[in-house]
Enzyme design. Structure first.
Site, PDB file in Angstrom:
ATOM      1  CD  GLN A  79     -10.972   8.764  12.170  1.00 46.10           C
ATOM      2  OE1 GLN A  79     -10.418   8.530  11.116  1.00 46.10           O
ATOM      3  NE2 GLN A  79     -10.732   9.863  12.875  1.00 46.10           N
ATOM      4  CG  HIS A 123     -12.642   5.690   8.076  1.00 46.67           C
ATOM      5  ND1 HIS A 123     -12.811   5.210   6.804  1.00 46.67           N
ATOM      6  CD2 HIS A 123     -11.823   6.774   7.959  1.00 46.67           C
ATOM      7  CE1 HIS A 123     -12.125   5.972   5.948  1.00 46.67           C
ATOM      8  NE2 HIS A 123     -11.519   6.911   6.629  1.00 46.67           N
ATOM      9  CG  LEU A 160     -15.445   7.206   3.190  1.00 51.85           C
ATOM     10  CD1 LEU A 160     -15.668   7.382   4.676  1.00 51.85           C
ATOM     11  CD2 LEU A 160     -14.004   7.468   2.832  1.00 51.85           C
ATOM     12  NE  ARG A 210      -7.016   8.663   9.983  1.00 48.75           N
ATOM     13  CZ  ARG A 210      -7.537   8.903   8.755  1.00 48.75           C
ATOM     14  NH1 ARG A 210      -6.987   9.806   7.975  1.00 48.75           N
ATOM     15  NH2 ARG A 210      -8.588   8.236   8.333  1.00 48.75           N
ATOM     16  CD  GLU A 269     -13.333  14.841   7.523  1.00 50.99           C
ATOM     17  OE1 GLU A 269     -13.405  13.725   8.074  1.00 50.99           O
ATOM     18  OE2 GLU A 269     -12.539  15.715   7.885  1.00 50.99           O
ATOM     19  CG  PHE A 300     -10.332  16.801   4.983  1.00 52.05           C
ATOM     20  CD1 PHE A 300     -10.684  16.986   3.659  1.00 52.05           C
ATOM     21  CD2 PHE A 300     -10.295  15.498   5.484  1.00 52.05           C
ATOM     22  CE1 PHE A 300     -10.998  15.906   2.837  1.00 52.05           C
ATOM     23  CE2 PHE A 300     -10.614  14.410   4.677  1.00 52.05           C
ATOM     24  CZ  PHE A 300     -10.962  14.609   3.352  1.00 52.05           C
ATOM     25  CD  GLU A 327     -14.596   7.742  -1.077  1.00 53.92           C
ATOM     26  OE1 GLU A 327     -15.326   8.733  -0.919  1.00 53.92           O
ATOM     27  OE2 GLU A 327     -14.987   6.583  -0.817  1.00 53.92           O
ATOM     28  NE  ARG A 351     -12.496  11.697   9.058  1.00 55.26           N
ATOM     29  CZ  ARG A 351     -11.705  11.094   8.182  1.00 55.26           C
ATOM     30  NH1 ARG A 351     -11.038  10.011   8.523  1.00 55.26           N
ATOM     31  NH2 ARG A 351     -11.574  11.571   6.967  1.00 55.26           N
ATOM     32  CG  HIS A 357     -15.595   8.749   7.844  1.00 56.49           C
ATOM     33  ND1 HIS A 357     -16.656   9.501   7.408  1.00 56.49           N
ATOM     34  CD2 HIS A 357     -14.489   9.232   7.214  1.00 56.49           C
ATOM     35  CE1 HIS A 357     -16.207  10.411   6.546  1.00 56.49           C
ATOM     36  NE2 HIS A 357     -14.899  10.273   6.407  1.00 56.49           N
ATOM     37  N   GLY A 399       0.847  -1.194   0.000  1.00 49.86           N
ATOM     38  CA  GLY A 399       0.000   0.000   0.000  1.00 49.86           C
ATOM     39  C   GLY A 399       0.882   1.245   0.000  1.00 49.86           C
TER      40      GLY A 399
HETATM   41  C1  LIG Z   1     -12.441   3.994   2.113  1.00 54.26           C
HETATM   42  C2  LIG Z   1     -11.294   4.703   2.735  1.00 54.26           C
HETATM   43  C3  LIG Z   1     -11.020   6.024   2.398  1.00 54.26           C
HETATM   44  C4  LIG Z   1      -9.955   6.699   2.979  1.00 54.26           C
HETATM   45  N1  LIG Z   1      -9.717   8.001   2.628  1.00 54.26           N
HETATM   46  C5  LIG Z   1      -8.652   8.634   3.163  1.00 54.26           C
HETATM   47  C6  LIG Z   1      -8.331   9.965   2.769  1.00 54.26           C
HETATM   48  O1  LIG Z   1      -8.971  10.566   1.921  1.00 54.26           O
HETATM   49  N2  LIG Z   1      -7.260  10.569   3.353  1.00 54.26           N
HETATM   50  C7  LIG Z   1      -6.490   9.936   4.286  1.00 54.26           C
HETATM   51  O2  LIG Z   1      -5.522  10.522   4.764  1.00 54.26           O
HETATM   52  N3  LIG Z   1      -6.775   8.661   4.659  1.00 54.26           N
HETATM   53  C8  LIG Z   1      -7.819   8.014   4.117  1.00 54.26           C
HETATM   54  N4  LIG Z   1      -8.085   6.721   4.511  1.00 54.26           N
HETATM   55  C9  LIG Z   1      -7.133   6.032   5.383  1.00 54.26           C
HETATM   56  C10 LIG Z   1      -5.917   5.639   4.572  1.00 54.26           C
HETATM   57  O3  LIG Z   1      -6.298   5.397   3.240  1.00 54.26           O
HETATM   58  C11 LIG Z   1      -5.247   4.378   5.103  1.00 54.26           C
HETATM   59  O4  LIG Z   1      -5.008   4.511   6.472  1.00 54.26           O
HETATM   60  C12 LIG Z   1      -3.919   4.152   4.402  1.00 54.26           C
HETATM   61  O5  LIG Z   1      -4.102   4.150   3.004  1.00 54.26           O
HETATM   62  C13 LIG Z   1      -3.290   2.843   4.834  1.00 54.26           C
HETATM   63  O6  LIG Z   1      -2.176   2.580   4.016  1.00 54.26           O
HETATM   64  P1  LIG Z   1      -1.162   1.423   4.405  1.00 54.26           P
HETATM   65  O7  LIG Z   1      -0.067   1.468   3.398  1.00 54.26           O
HETATM   66  O8  LIG Z   1      -0.798   1.543   5.822  1.00 54.26           O
HETATM   67  O9  LIG Z   1      -1.992   0.073   4.263  1.00 54.26           O
HETATM   68  P2  LIG Z   1      -2.903  -0.527   3.083  1.00 54.26           P
HETATM   69  O10 LIG Z   1      -3.074   0.388   1.953  1.00 54.26           O
HETATM   70  O11 LIG Z   1      -4.090  -1.065   3.756  1.00 54.26           O
HETATM   71  O12 LIG Z   1      -2.001  -1.720   2.558  1.00 54.26           O
HETATM   72  C14 LIG Z   1      -1.714  -2.860   3.337  1.00 54.26           C
HETATM   73  C15 LIG Z   1      -0.825  -3.784   2.542  1.00 54.26           C
HETATM   74  O13 LIG Z   1      -0.375  -4.836   3.376  1.00 54.26           O
HETATM   75  C16 LIG Z   1      -0.491  -6.060   2.704  1.00 54.26           C
HETATM   76  N5  LIG Z   1      -0.650  -7.112   3.704  1.00 54.26           N
HETATM   77  C17 LIG Z   1      -1.482  -7.138   4.766  1.00 54.26           C
HETATM   78  N6  LIG Z   1      -1.345  -8.291   5.444  1.00 54.26           N
HETATM   79  C18 LIG Z   1      -0.404  -9.013   4.802  1.00 54.26           C
HETATM   80  C19 LIG Z   1       0.171 -10.292   5.017  1.00 54.26           C
HETATM   81  N7  LIG Z   1      -0.206 -11.093   6.021  1.00 54.26           N
HETATM   82  N8  LIG Z   1       1.112 -10.729   4.142  1.00 54.26           N
HETATM   83  C20 LIG Z   1       1.485  -9.959   3.089  1.00 54.26           C
HETATM   84  N9  LIG Z   1       0.969  -8.741   2.853  1.00 54.26           N
HETATM   85  C21 LIG Z   1       0.047  -8.277   3.698  1.00 54.26           C
HETATM   86  C22 LIG Z   1      -1.656  -5.880   1.781  1.00 54.26           C
HETATM   87  O14 LIG Z   1      -1.563  -6.779   0.693  1.00 54.26           O
HETATM   88  C23 LIG Z   1      -1.500  -4.420   1.349  1.00 54.26           C
HETATM   89  O15 LIG Z   1      -0.627  -4.338   0.246  1.00 54.26           O
HETATM   90  C24 LIG Z   1      -9.148   6.036   3.934  1.00 54.26           C
HETATM   91  C25 LIG Z   1      -9.404   4.719   4.271  1.00 54.26           C
HETATM   92  C26 LIG Z   1     -10.490   4.067   3.698  1.00 54.26           C
HETATM   93  C27 LIG Z   1     -10.781   2.670   4.148  1.00 54.26           C
END
Ligand SMILES: Cc1cc2nc3c(=O)[nH]c(=O)nc-3n(C[C@H](O)[C@H](O)[C@H](O)COP(=O)(O)OP(=O)(O)OC[C@H]3O[C@@H](n4cnc5c(N)ncnc54)[C@H](O)[C@@H]3O)c2cc1C
Length: 571
Positions: A231, A348, A243, A383, A246, A117, A50, A280, A233, A14
C-alpha cells in the site's frame, strides 16, 4: 544457555500482540504468557497511528455496508468469511477498548465521534484527535499490566522458531541489552511482529518494521501470502516520508495540483463524488499521473502535489488535527492553517503476510499470527484506511484465544531435537557477531535493496522492472552471505541486530518481487502498466510464496467469495 518456560509466547508488543496476550490471560487466569518484543512495547509502530479505527457505530451505517466497502476496497480479493467476522467483532472490540480507558473523541451529545475515511460509505472511523495509535496502545499496555501472568521480555529479539514434528515449541531470543541468547519454550507461539515497509526507501514505517516475523515463518515453510500488494499512502511528507493522516481528507481537506486545481474532482480518475475520500490505491495513482503530466510542484525532494486544509480553519485543525499541524510545521516548515502541505505517495502498509486462516492459525501446529504481519485476507489487494488498527484487535484477540485452546492439548516435543536446534542457532548468531572476514557492508546492501524495490515495485509496475528487481534481490541475498561486521561487543550490539534485520528484509523482498512478477494483471495496489486490467478469469486467487534453499516456489489459494461477486470497481 538459559531456558525459560511459558504456556504461550507472543512475539510483538504492538496492538496485535498486546491484545492477544490479554485475550489469553483473560480466558484462563492460570496461563503464563511470555510477551517478547524487540523494543519496549510503547515504541511499537502502532503508537504512530494517527487517523483512527473503523467499526460501525452510527445509525446510518450497518455491518453489511462495512463488509461491502471492505470487499470492494480489497478489489474483491478479500476473503468474505474473514471480512464478515471482522465487521461483526469490530464494534465490540472498540467498545471494549473504551471500557479499558481509551479516550475516544466525542460528539456534542456525548456519543462516540466518527470521521470519514477513504472508501468508506459513511463516517465509521473512531478517533482520539489524530493520535489514535498512541491512545490505543497506551490503553492496551496499561491493561496488560494488570496481569502478572503476562511476563515481558522487552528488548529481546527473536531469531528463530523451534519447530519439530510439524509443531512449534518455542523460540530462540537474543537479549539485546546483554547479548545473551535464551530459549523461550511454549506450547504455542503467536507472531505479532508488524510489517516490512523498511524494504522500501521512502516509507511511513518506523525503523523496526523489517518483516522479522514474516521471515521467521517463511524459513520454517509457512507461505507468505499476497505479498505483491504494497500500500502506498497518498499523503507522505517529501524527504522524510512522515505520514500526514487520511483524517485530513476525512475532515474535508483537498488535493490540488500546482495551479490549485482539485484534480480528483476536475479530472476523471474513476472516483466520482468520492474525490479525496476515494481509496488509497486509486488516489496514489492519480497523484502519480498528475506529476507525470507535469502538474506537480518541484521541491528539494522531488515533485509533489498539495494537500490544502486552509479552508478548515484554525479551530477545527487544532481540535481534530493538532498532530498534523505540529508535524507539518516541524518537518516541512508549513503551517497548514495558512498554507497547503506538500505531499507525495509513500509506502505505508503490507496487505500480504504470513498465510493464516480465520483463527490466525498457520500450517505449523501451534503457530499463529495476527496484525500486520499476518494475512488472513481481510485486506485483499488494497486495505481501507482505519481497518488495520481494528484488525489488530479483532484478530489479535482471536489468535490469543485460539493459541490458548491449542496449548491446552499440545503434544510434547523431542527435547534432544529442540536443544540441537537452539545450539545451532546460537552458533549462527555468535559467528555473525563481529565477523570481520566478509567483504560486504550492511548499509550498502540495504541501500541497494531499497533502490531495487522502489524501481521494481512502485505505484506502477511493469514486467521488465519487476523481473529486474527479482534478479537484484536474489543477487543481494547472495552477497548477504559475505557480510562483514565490525562490532564484537555483546551489550546493545546494534550492528548485529541490523544484520539480522537485513536478512529478514531480504526474505520479505524476495517474496514481494517474485509474487509481484507472477501476477500479470492490475488489481488494487498492484498496478501493472503492461497489464492494466483486472483479470478475474486467470488471477482471482491468493498468491502463496514458499521459501526454498534454491529459490522461492509459488502456489495459489482460492479466494473465499460470498454474497458479493466481483464487479468493476468504480466509485
Ligand atoms: C505512521 C502510521 C500511521 C498509521 N495510521 C493508521 C490508522 O490511523 N489507522 C489504521 O487502522 N492503521 C494505521 N496504520 C497501520 C497500523 O498502525 C499498523 O498496521 C498496526 O499498528 C500494526 O500493528 P502490529 O501490532 O501488527 O505491529 P507493530 O505495532 O508494528 O508491532 C510490532 C511488534 O513486534 C515486535 N517485533 C518485531 N520483530 C521482532 C523480533 N524479531 N523479535 C521480537 N519482537 C519483534 C516489535 O518490537 C513490536 O512490538 C498506520 C501505520 C503507520 C506506519
Amino acid at each position: 544457555m538459559d531456558v525459560v518456560q511459558h504456556d504461550i509466547i507472543i512475539v510483538g508488543g504492538g496492538g496485535a500482540g498486546l491484545r492477544a496476550a490479554i485475550a489469553a490471560v483473560e480466558a484462563d487466569p492460570k496461563i503464563s504468557v511470555a510477551l517478547v518484543s524487540k523494543v519496549y512495547p510503547m515504541r511499537s509502530h502502532t503508537v504512530s497511528a494517527e487517523g483512527g479505527a473503523a467499526a460501525v457505530a452510527r445509525s446510518d451505517d450497518s455491518l453489511e455496508l462495512h463488509g461491502y466497502d471492505t470487499v470492494k476496497g480489497s478489489d474483491f480479493l478479500g476473503d468474505q468469511d474473514v471480512i464478515q467476522y471482522f465487521v461483526e467483532h469490530a464494534p465490540k472490540e472498540l467498545t471494549r477498548l473504551e471500557h479499558w480507558g481509551c479516550p475516544w473523541s466525542r460528539n456534542e451529545d456525548g456519543t462516540v465521534a466518527t470521521r470519514a475515511f477513504g472508501g468508506m460509505t459513511t463516517k465509521r472511523t473512531w478517533y482520539a484527535a489524530d493520535k489514535v495509535g498512541f491512545h490505543m496502545l497506551h490503553t492496551l499496555f496499561q491493561t496488560s499490566m494488570k496481569y502478572d501472568r503476562i511476563v515481558r521480555y522487552d528488548e529481546h529479539f527473536v531469531t528463530k522458531l523451534l519447530v519439530d514434528g510439524g509443531a512449534v515449541h518455542g523460540v530462540v531470543s537474543l537479549d539485546i541489552r546483554t547479548g545473551a541468547l535464551k530459549t523461550i519454550r511454549g506450547r504455542a507461539v503467536v507472531l505479532c511482529t508488524g510489517g516490512a515497509g523498511k524494504i522500501f526507501p521512502f516509507t511511513t514505517n518506523g525503523t523496526i518494521k523489517t518483516g522479522d516475523g514474516m521471515s521467521l515463518a517463511y524459513r520454517e515453510g509457512v507461505a507468505l501470502k499476497d505479498m505483491e500488494f504494497i500500500q502506498y499512502h497518498p499523503t507522505g511528507l517529501p524527504g522524510t516520508g512522515i505520514l500526514i493522516t487520511e483524517a485530513t481528507r476525512g475532515e474535508g481537506g483537498f488535493l490540488r495540483d500546482k495551479d490549485g486545481v482539485r484534480f480528483l474532482v476536475e479530472r476523471d480518475y474513476g472516483l466520482g463524488k468520492k474525490a479525496e475520500l476515494g481509496p488509497r490505491d486509486m488516489i496514489s495513482r492519480a497523484i502519480h499521473q498528475e506529476i507525470k503530466a507535469g502538474r506537480g510542484c518541484v521541491g528539494p525532494y522531488g515533485e509533489y502535489v498539495n494537500l490544502d486544509l486552509t479552508h478548515l480553519g484554525e479551530a477545527k485543525i487544532n481540535e481534530r488535527l493538532p498532530f498534523v499541524r505540529l508535524l507539518s510545521k516541524t518537518y516541512v516548515g508549513v503551517d497548514p492553517v495558512k498554507e497547503p502541505i506538500p505531499i507525495r505517495p509513500v509506502v505505508h502498509y503490507m496487505m500480504g503476510g504470513i498465510d493464516v486462516d480465520i483463527t490466525g492459525a498457520t500450517k505449523i501446529a501451534g503457530l499463529y499470527a495476527a496484525g500486520e504481519t499476518a494475512c488472513a485476507s481481510l485486506n485483499g489487494a488494497n486495505r481501507l484506511g482505519s481497518n488495520s488498527l481494528t484488525e489488530c484487535l479483532v484478530f489479535g484477540a482471536r489468535s490469543g484465544e485460539e493459541a490458548l485452546r491449542y496449548a491446552k492439548n499440545a503434544g510434547s516435543a523431542n527435547e534432544a531435537v529442540l536443544q540441537e536446534q537452539a545450539k545451532t542457532e546460537v552458533a549462527r548468531i555468535e559467528s555473525l557477531r563481529g565477523r570481520k572476514k566478509g567483504g560486504e557492508r550492511i548499509s550498502v546492501i540495504r541501500r541497494e535493496l531499497n533502490q531495487a524495490m522502489e524501481n521494481g515495485c512502485g505505484v506502477y509496475r511493469e514486467q521488465k522492472t519487476m523481473q529486474t528487481a527479482v534478479a537484484e534481490v536474489a543477487q543481494l541475498k547472495g552477497r548477504f552471505a559475505d557480510l562483514g561486521l565490525q562490532d564484537e561487543s555483546k551489550v546493545f550490539n546494534t550492528e548485529l541486530i541490523n544484520a539480522l534485520e537485513l536478512g529478514n528484509m531480504l526474505d520479505c523482498a524476495e517474496a514481494v518481487t517474485v509474487s509481484s512478477a507472477s501476477r500479470k494483471e492490475s488489481r488494487g495496489a498492484h498496478a501493472c502498466a503492461d497489464y492494466p486490467n483486472r483479470d478475474d478469469q486467470n488471477y482471482l486467487y491468493h498468491t502463496l510464496c514458499y521459501f526454498g534453499a534454491a529459490g522461492p516456489r509459488l502456489d495459489k489459494k482460492a479466494v473465499t467469495l460470498g454474497k458479493w461477486q466481483p464487479e468493476e470497481r468504480k466509485y
